[in-house]
Scaffold this active site. Structure first.
Site, PDB file in Angstrom:
ATOM      1  N   SER A 140     -34.033 -42.838  -9.493  1.00  0.00           N
ATOM      2  CA  SER A 140     -33.171 -42.036 -10.360  1.00  0.00           C
ATOM      3  C   SER A 140     -33.491 -40.546 -10.326  1.00  0.00           C
ATOM      4  CB  SER A 140     -33.256 -42.536 -11.804  1.00  0.00           C
ATOM      5  OG  SER A 140     -34.549 -42.308 -12.344  1.00  0.00           O
ATOM      6  N   LYS A 165     -36.804 -38.591 -16.853  1.00  0.00           N
ATOM      7  CA  LYS A 165     -35.507 -37.946 -16.698  1.00  0.00           C
ATOM      8  C   LYS A 165     -35.676 -36.438 -16.879  1.00  0.00           C
ATOM      9  CE  LYS A 165     -33.552 -42.012 -16.454  1.00  0.00           C
ATOM     10  NZ  LYS A 165     -33.028 -42.520 -15.163  1.00  0.00           N
TER      11      LYS A 165
END
Length: 225
Positions: free
Chosen positions: A80, A140
């Site tokens: 990701s 993230k």
């Protein structure tokens, strides 16, 4: 050598010398060095074992506090955050081995700035608890803070509520983040920011702060960035 005494009564050279010798020999490292390196054939007595255990017992709380509140190391899984973390290309050792597993980045996490000082910065790569699973950790990029208005990749405008933030992965195709599934994430779940990649050796570098300013209208809670 110089010696600064607090009281004139302990400014005698013999007292100061004794105090310096005690300070140099204190601590677990000095204790082990005096037993092992000075005499490799030294036989440990019960008193030596108890003394070493006492040093370890006193050091353990310091290590735990540092790991929870100051700095720690984490292993990055998944795609990701590509290409920032875990890129597809391999290092020089793995180019010849076609069937070798991919090398995962190990990163250094600064927890003090976020957990203690609450110095959130847009564009930082952050470590946070998953809103879906309290036992899982995710990494993230912090895109927007409370009070900001963010324009998503689908050209929608979302206002970030107070006490929350907007998190996205650098690889949008493989990321479950605020835009796709999570929505605005509570700031209390953010534990720290990724400072640098420390392993493998050919990947050692500082993780940059990257922020798309044209996507975010700044709110009133936090100044730029």
């Amino acid at each position: 050598s110089e010696c600064k005494a607090v009281s004139p009564l302990i400014c005698r050279p013999d007292v100061c010398g004794a105090r310096l010798r005690i300070m140099r020999r204190s601590g677990l490292a000095a204790f082990v060095r005096s037993r092992l390196f000075s005499n490799p054939n030294y036989q440990w007595s019960t008193q030596d074992v108890l003394q070493a255990a006492k040093h370890c017992l006193f050091a353990l709380p310091v290590v735990l506090v540092a790991n929870d509140c100051v700095v720690s190391v984490a292993k990055v899984e998944g795609r990701s955050m590509q290409p920032t973390l875990n890129p597809d290309e391999q290092g020089p050792r793995d180019r010849s081995a076609r069937a070798s597993p991919p090398i995962r980045d190990r990163v250094l996490i600064d927890k003090f700035s976020y957990s203690c000082l609450r110095e959130y910065k847009r564009g930082d790569v952050c470590l946070l608890r998953s809103p879906r699973d309290p036992d899982a950790w995710i990494i993230k990029r912090l895109v927007a803070l409370e009070g900001d208005t963010v324009r998503t990749h689908s050209q929608e405008f979302v206002h970030v509520p107070q006490g929350r933030c907007w998190m996205e992965g650098d690889n949008q195709e493989c990321s479950d983040d605020s835009e796709r599934t999570l929505g605005a994430v509570p700031l209390a779940l953010v534990e720290g920011r990724v400072l640098s990649v420390i392993w493998p050796p050919w990947r050692i570098h500082r993780v940059p702060r990257v922020f798309s300013q044209e996507r975010v209208s700044l709110g009133y809670h936090h100044a730029w960035p």
